[in-house]
Motif scaffolding. Structure first.
Motif, PDB file in Angstrom:
ATOM      1  N   CYS A   1      -5.754   0.818   4.193  1.00  0.00           N
ATOM      2  CA  CYS A   1      -6.282   2.191   4.167  1.00  0.00           C
ATOM      3  C   CYS A   1      -5.318   3.172   4.826  1.00  0.00           C
TER       4      CYS A   1
ATOM      5  N   GLY B   1     -11.957   4.707   4.870  1.00  0.00           N
ATOM      6  CA  GLY B   1     -11.749   3.255   4.936  1.00  0.00           C
ATOM      7  C   GLY B   1     -11.430   2.786   6.343  1.00  0.00           C
ATOM      8  N   MET B   2     -10.651   3.569   7.089  1.00  0.00           N
ATOM      9  CA  MET B   2     -10.320   3.173   8.465  1.00  0.00           C
ATOM     10  C   MET B   2     -11.542   3.192   9.371  1.00  0.00           C
TER      11      MET B   2
ATOM     12  N   SER C   1     -10.528  -7.608   7.855  1.00  0.00           N
ATOM     13  CA  SER C   1     -10.779  -6.222   8.269  1.00  0.00           C
ATOM     14  C   SER C   1      -9.509  -5.560   8.763  1.00  0.00           C
TER      15      SER C   1
ATOM     16  N   THR D   1     -13.535  -0.131   8.636  1.00  0.00           N
ATOM     17  CA  THR D   1     -12.888  -1.366   9.088  1.00  0.00           C
ATOM     18  C   THR D   1     -12.737  -1.413  10.608  1.00  0.00           C
TER      19      THR D   1
ATOM     20  N   ILE E   1      -7.331  -4.804   5.724  1.00  0.00           N
ATOM     21  CA  ILE E   1      -7.882  -3.699   4.923  1.00  0.00           C
ATOM     22  C   ILE E   1      -7.670  -2.378   5.658  1.00  0.00           C
ATOM     23  N   TYR E   2      -7.798  -2.419   6.971  1.00  0.00           N
ATOM     24  CA  TYR E   2      -7.505  -1.238   7.794  1.00  0.00           C
ATOM     25  C   TYR E   2      -6.059  -0.783   7.593  1.00  0.00           C
TER      26      TYR E   2
ATOM     27  N   THR F   1       0.815  -1.217   0.000  1.00  0.00           N
ATOM     28  CA  THR F   1       0.000   0.000   0.000  1.00  0.00           C
ATOM     29  C   THR F   1       0.848   1.266   0.000  1.00  0.00           C
TER      30      THR F   1
ATOM     31  N   ALA G   1      -9.729   9.544   1.662  1.00  0.00           N
ATOM     32  CA  ALA G   1     -10.094   8.166   1.332  1.00  0.00           C
ATOM     33  C   ALA G   1      -9.610   7.199   2.407  1.00  0.00           C
ATOM     34  N   GLY G   2      -8.393   7.420   2.904  1.00  0.00           N
ATOM     35  CA  GLY G   2      -7.867   6.551   3.956  1.00  0.00           C
ATOM     36  C   GLY G   2      -8.666   6.648   5.235  1.00  0.00           C
ATOM     37  N   SER G   3      -9.050   7.858   5.620  1.00  0.00           N
ATOM     38  CA  SER G   3      -9.849   8.037   6.838  1.00  0.00           C
ATOM     39  C   SER G   3     -11.181   7.296   6.728  1.00  0.00           C
TER      40      SER G   3
ATOM     41  N   SER H   1      -2.412   6.264   2.840  1.00  0.00           N
ATOM     42  CA  SER H   1      -2.853   7.613   3.185  1.00  0.00           C
ATOM     43  C   SER H   1      -2.089   8.173   4.382  1.00  0.00           C
TER      44      SER H   1
END
Length: 470
Positions: A383, A340-341, A376, A344, A379-380, A317, A336-338, A387
């Motif tokens: 994210c 997604g976090m 999860s 998750t 993916i966290y 990433t 976008a990162g915030s 970012s």
């Protein structure tokens, strides 16, 4: 109009030169990542060896972060007085003796002392490296080169996790087993830091000083030589531009960051970015990952293998961030990162909160719930990795003007380490008192705060020259 690297050999050579010296400087990030993650595989064995409870385990992990905060705050006046290279050499020395001493503790307290010294080295490297890379890089590539710091950090984290896994595997499955020459495996985990620390010191001796520091200390001929290799053209114009901004802004000092509300608004924004980067809980995964997965039913060896997978995700990433940061910009990736976090972390909080409790008093995940938690968590990390991981360091290196950069970055990095300490020291006790579900709910709350913070307060810096910053 810019000239493509392929059509201008001199420009291509300049880019390669900057890439090489940025990569050398970013070795400090590798040690930063390695040192902060190596404790992951040793934390349970250390608790057993010293016969201490969760509070002292948390302190042994996180008091190194107070050393990091001290080193980061020290980096401002030290780098303004002695340049960027000498503090890197000091950091390499501290990394080396910390690695040796951490593997030879007598009590938990001298172990904390050695970790504190390593933390000072981490703090120095974490603040000076992004400033150095920002000052040496052309504006159109500054984000990508600045992201090398985070790439080095996540590679260091991955190598530490892989090293821990391989050492435990060789020792027969646990970190407290004797491995080589009568020494337990957890000791070798710390000693593995010594070779890259020595390499970092050697690399720091090979790279040039920051041209902006050289101009500020009236070493103009040296600065001209460095800028000639960095820019390839229009060196005199850039030197005059830097001299003008240094004359206009005045002498660098901590007093320069003061403003109407205690600090300049841009410095407050930098502090907010630093604190929120830690309050989303990312380092819980890297410091306590093996403990976390063991507590929900995985074996020690499998838990360490999961942390290795997480490290790979983190590297991939970060490469995504390097590819996108100078094309998409800093702010869109942070938002976008915030988002997604938040999603998750809410899922993890729900899964841990709803899991049945086993005989040891821990939530027990199995089947679909265990699989969902693993996905999860990774993916966290994904994210965060594209970012808040790399982009906060890039912003801290480039969002401040020449006069306040070193001091503001030192303060921001120091705040980041204090926030990291708060999260890391509180995690074992929070889990013991309120459970994993509630703990992850706290991190989800701060991830939501981070989204609105960026949306309202953070300005895009893509493509702007450092001389144009506030």
């Amino acid at each position: 109009m810019s000239v493509s690297p392929t059509s201008n050999p001199r420009h291509s050579a300049s880019i390669i030169f900057v890439l090489l010296i940025s990569a050398a400087a970013a070795l400090g990030g590798f040690l930063f990542g390695f040192d902060t993650a190596v404790i992951n595989g040793a934390v349970i064995a250390l608790g057993d060896y010293f016969k201490v409870g969760p509070v002292l385990v948390g302190m042994s992990v996180s008091l190194a972060l107070i050393g990091s905060a001290f080193g980061a705050l020290l980096s401002g006046p030290v780098s303004d007085r002695y340049g960027r290279i000498r503090p890197m050499l000091l950091a390499a020395f501290l990394f080396t003796i910390s690695g040796v001493g951490s593997g030879l503790p007598v009590t938990v307290w001298d172990f904390i002392f050695w970790r504190f010294l390593g933390g000072v080295g981490i703090g120095l490297a974490s603040a000076i490296t992004p400033a150095y890379i920002a000052e040496i890089s052309p504006a159109n590539l500054r984000g990508s080169f600045g992201s090398l710091q985070q790439l080095a950090i996540v590679v260091g984290i991955f190598v530490a996790m892989l090293s821990n896994y391989l050492l435990v595997d060789l020792a027969g499955g646990t970190a407290d087993n004797v491995l080589w020459f009568g020494f337990e495996t957890w000791r070798w985990m710390f000693w593995a830091e010594v070779p890259p620390a020595l390499l970092y010191g050697f690399a720091a001796m090979m790279i040039p000083e920051s041209p902006r520091y050289l101009i500020g200390t009236e070493c103009e001929s040296e600065a001209e030589h460095v800028l000639g290799r960095v820019l390839g053209e229009n060196v005199r114009g850039k030197i005059e531009e830097i001299k003008l901004t240094l004359q206009t802004e005045g002498k660098a000092s901590f007093s320069a960051i003061r403003g109407r509300y205690g600090l300049k608004p841009i410095v407050w924004i930098g502090l907010g970015l630093s604190i929120l980067q830690q309050f989303v809980g990312i380092n819980v995964i890297f410091y306590y990952g093996s403990m976390l997965w063991r507590s929900v039913g995985f074996s020690e060896e499998n838990s360490l293998w999961i942390t290795v997978i997480t490290g790979v995700v983190n590297i991939v990433t970060t490469l995504v961030a390097i590819a996108l940061i100078d094309r998409v910009g800093r702010k869109p990736l942070l938002l976008a990162g915030s988002a997604g976090m938040v999603i998750t972390l809410i899922i993890l909080a729900y899964l841990f909160g709803q899991a049945p409790i086993n005989a040891a008093g821990h939530p027990s995940l199995s089947g679909t719930a265990a699989t969902a938690a693993l996905y999860s968590a990774n993916i966290y990390v994904f994210c965060f990795g594209f970012s808040w991981g790399p982009i906060v360091w890039v912003l801290l290196g480039e969002m401040f003007n020449n006069r306040i950069r070193a001091s503001a970055l030192a303060l921001g990095a120091g705040a980041q380490w204090v926030a990291n300490f708060i999260v890391s020291a509180s995690f074992p006790s929070l889990v013991q008192w309120s459970g994993l579900g509630f703990t992850y709910s706290i991190y989800a709350f701060f991830a939501a705060i981070s989204f609105f913070f960026v949306m309202v307060l953070v300005r895009e810096t893509r493509g702007r020259e450092l001389e144009d910053m506030e």
